[in-house]
Design a protein around this motif. Sequence first.
Motif, PDB file in Angstrom:
ATOM      1  N   VAL A 234       0.839  -1.194   0.000  1.00  0.00           N
ATOM      2  CA  VAL A 234       0.000   0.000   0.000  1.00  0.00           C
ATOM      3  C   VAL A 234       0.879   1.251   0.000  1.00  0.00           C
ATOM      4  N   GLY A 235       0.363   2.312  -0.570  1.00  0.00           N
ATOM      5  CA  GLY A 235       1.050   3.598  -0.484  1.00  0.00           C
ATOM      6  C   GLY A 235       0.763   4.251   0.860  1.00  0.00           C
ATOM      7  N   ALA A 236       1.791   4.439   1.674  1.00  0.00           N
ATOM      8  CA  ALA A 236       1.620   4.986   3.022  1.00  0.00           C
ATOM      9  C   ALA A 236       2.562   6.163   3.225  1.00  0.00           C
ATOM     10  N   TYR A 237       2.106   7.149   4.001  1.00  0.00           N
ATOM     11  CA  TYR A 237       2.911   8.343   4.265  1.00  0.00           C
ATOM     12  C   TYR A 237       3.954   8.037   5.329  1.00  0.00           C
ATOM     13  N   ASP A 238       5.209   8.242   4.971  1.00  0.00           N
ATOM     14  CA  ASP A 238       6.317   8.021   5.894  1.00  0.00           C
ATOM     15  C   ASP A 238       6.701   9.373   6.501  1.00  0.00           C
ATOM     16  N   GLU A 239       6.451   9.523   7.818  1.00  0.00           N
ATOM     17  CA  GLU A 239       6.705  10.808   8.473  1.00  0.00           C
ATOM     18  C   GLU A 239       8.193  11.132   8.538  1.00  0.00           C
ATOM     19  N   ASP A 240       9.018  10.121   8.645  1.00  0.00           N
ATOM     20  CA  ASP A 240      10.461  10.365   8.729  1.00  0.00           C
ATOM     21  C   ASP A 240      10.983  10.954   7.423  1.00  0.00           C
ATOM     22  N   ASP A 241      10.551  10.409   6.304  1.00  0.00           N
ATOM     23  CA  ASP A 241      11.010  10.901   5.007  1.00  0.00           C
ATOM     24  C   ASP A 241      10.084  11.951   4.408  1.00  0.00           C
ATOM     25  N   GLU A 242       8.914  12.123   5.058  1.00  0.00           N
ATOM     26  CA  GLU A 242       7.923  13.104   4.609  1.00  0.00           C
ATOM     27  C   GLU A 242       7.518  12.888   3.150  1.00  0.00           C
ATOM     28  N   GLU A 243       7.238  11.629   2.831  1.00  0.00           N
ATOM     29  CA  GLU A 243       6.780  11.286   1.488  1.00  0.00           C
ATOM     30  C   GLU A 243       5.998   9.979   1.530  1.00  0.00           C
ATOM     31  N   ILE A 244       5.247   9.741   0.464  1.00  0.00           N
ATOM     32  CA  ILE A 244       4.469   8.503   0.360  1.00  0.00           C
ATOM     33  C   ILE A 244       5.378   7.413  -0.222  1.00  0.00           C
ATOM     34  N   GLN A 245       5.408   6.287   0.465  1.00  0.00           N
ATOM     35  CA  GLN A 245       6.255   5.172   0.027  1.00  0.00           C
ATOM     36  C   GLN A 245       5.435   3.882  -0.056  1.00  0.00           C
ATOM     37  N   ASN A 246       5.949   2.930  -0.845  1.00  0.00           N
ATOM     38  CA  ASN A 246       5.321   1.608  -0.912  1.00  0.00           C
ATOM     39  C   ASN A 246       5.674   0.833   0.351  1.00  0.00           C
ATOM     40  N   LYS A 247       4.645   0.397   1.088  1.00  0.00           N
ATOM     41  CA  LYS A 247       4.861  -0.350   2.326  1.00  0.00           C
ATOM     42  C   LYS A 247       4.064  -1.646   2.285  1.00  0.00           C
ATOM     43  N   ILE A 248       4.615  -2.694   2.893  1.00  0.00           N
ATOM     44  CA  ILE A 248       3.930  -3.974   2.958  1.00  0.00           C
ATOM     45  C   ILE A 248       2.925  -3.958   4.103  1.00  0.00           C
ATOM     46  N   ALA A 249       1.636  -4.166   3.757  1.00  0.00           N
ATOM     47  CA  ALA A 249       0.578  -4.184   4.773  1.00  0.00           C
ATOM     48  C   ALA A 249       0.483  -5.562   5.432  1.00  0.00           C
ATOM     49  N   TRP A 250       0.563  -6.618   4.633  1.00  0.00           N
ATOM     50  CA  TRP A 250       0.540  -7.987   5.169  1.00  0.00           C
ATOM     51  C   TRP A 250       1.095  -8.949   4.125  1.00  0.00           C
ATOM     52  N   GLN A 251       1.425 -10.152   4.600  1.00  0.00           N
ATOM     53  CA  GLN A 251       2.028 -11.147   3.716  1.00  0.00           C
ATOM     54  C   GLN A 251       1.667 -12.550   4.205  1.00  0.00           C
ATOM     55  N   ARG A 252       1.343 -13.440   3.253  1.00  0.00           N
ATOM     56  CA  ARG A 252       1.013 -14.821   3.582  1.00  0.00           C
ATOM     57  C   ARG A 252       1.744 -15.762   2.607  1.00  0.00           C
ATOM     58  N   CYS A 253       2.134 -16.950   3.114  1.00  0.00           N
ATOM     59  CA  CYS A 253       2.916 -17.895   2.305  1.00  0.00           C
ATOM     60  C   CYS A 253       2.336 -19.301   2.390  1.00  0.00           C
ATOM     61  N   VAL A 254       2.483 -20.060   1.326  1.00  0.00           N
ATOM     62  CA  VAL A 254       2.142 -21.475   1.363  1.00  0.00           C
ATOM     63  C   VAL A 254       3.092 -22.205   2.291  1.00  0.00           C
ATOM     64  N   ALA A 255       4.378 -21.928   2.181  1.00  0.00           N
ATOM     65  CA  ALA A 255       5.397 -22.579   3.017  1.00  0.00           C
ATOM     66  C   ALA A 255       6.253 -21.514   3.683  1.00  0.00           C
ATOM     67  N   LYS A 256       6.420 -21.624   4.976  1.00  0.00           N
ATOM     68  CA  LYS A 256       7.207 -20.642   5.723  1.00  0.00           C
ATOM     69  C   LYS A 256       8.698 -20.901   5.534  1.00  0.00           C
ATOM     70  N   ASP A 257       9.467 -19.808   5.419  1.00  0.00           N
ATOM     71  CA  ASP A 257      10.928 -19.874   5.316  1.00  0.00           C
ATOM     72  C   ASP A 257      11.400 -20.683   4.111  1.00  0.00           C
ATOM     73  N   LYS A 258      10.699 -20.565   3.002  1.00  0.00           N
ATOM     74  CA  LYS A 258      11.121 -21.243   1.777  1.00  0.00           C
ATOM     75  C   LYS A 258      10.947 -20.278   0.613  1.00  0.00           C
ATOM     76  N   PHE A 259      12.050 -19.932  -0.061  1.00  0.00           N
ATOM     77  CA  PHE A 259      12.053 -18.976  -1.158  1.00  0.00           C
ATOM     78  C   PHE A 259      11.534 -17.609  -0.684  1.00  0.00           C
ATOM     79  N   LYS A 260      12.436 -16.771  -0.268  1.00  0.00           N
ATOM     80  CA  LYS A 260      12.082 -15.450   0.240  1.00  0.00           C
ATOM     81  C   LYS A 260      11.497 -14.573  -0.855  1.00  0.00           C
ATOM     82  N   SER A 261      10.592 -13.698  -0.459  1.00  0.00           N
ATOM     83  CA  SER A 261       9.944 -12.793  -1.397  1.00  0.00           C
ATOM     84  C   SER A 261      10.941 -11.801  -1.984  1.00  0.00           C
TER      85      SER A 261
END
Length: 229
Positions: A115-142
């Motif tokens: 999602v596009g979210a406002y980053d107060e530290d950089d004072e700009e809108i950045q792409n941020k990960i809201a959530w993430q789900r996997c079929v297999a944990k700890d296998k082939f990193k995103s």
Amino acid sequence: MRPFVKRAERAFRALRSPMGLVKRLRAETSGLALIEFAYTLPILVGFGLVGIEFTNVVLAHQKSERVASTLADTVAGNQVPPNERQIRDMFEAVQLISAPFSFDPEGNVILTAVVGAYDEDDEEIQNKIAWQRCVAKDKFKSDIGDEWTTSSDIAEGPGVDLPGEIELAQNEMVIIAEVFFPYTEIVSEEMVEGLLPNSGVFRETAMFRTRGAAIMNVTPVTGVEAKTC
């Protein structure tokens, strides 16, 4: 007995004369078809095996693309946040979409909401990960990044890069499905060298914008474990 004796005499004379033997061999054609078949059979079998392996590689590639596009489009089309049971059911459906290939236990599928979210530290809108789900944990990193879990404010997490260098507007969201599928050869990988990636793993990515509002979370369901990465 006389015809047999005459043939034996002719054969004996031919053996005594090298030129006669050559002429006799040139005239003998009774086993010619069998010899030609013996020479061509390995070639025909080789071409057949190459065709089978090539077809299998193409099909595996197509299946990987279909899994990625189907999952990303399904989640992005939700008008309300999906729940953990729905995510689990979609991951189980991967086996049906990918048949006759199996992503379990070799492969992995990762769903990431950015999602596009406002980053107060950089004072700009950045792409941020809201959530993430996997079929297999700890296998082939995103390739996109990992979900921010240090705090509940996703704006505090690191910015991520999207395919095509897409920069999202504030509260605009995309759903990304990444598929990692190691290819197992039928005969030999050497037959399809150049069609497979160097790692031997098909990596396919599909990205869709959400149809409605940003899906900021996955709704918990009692008794259903979240398929976190």
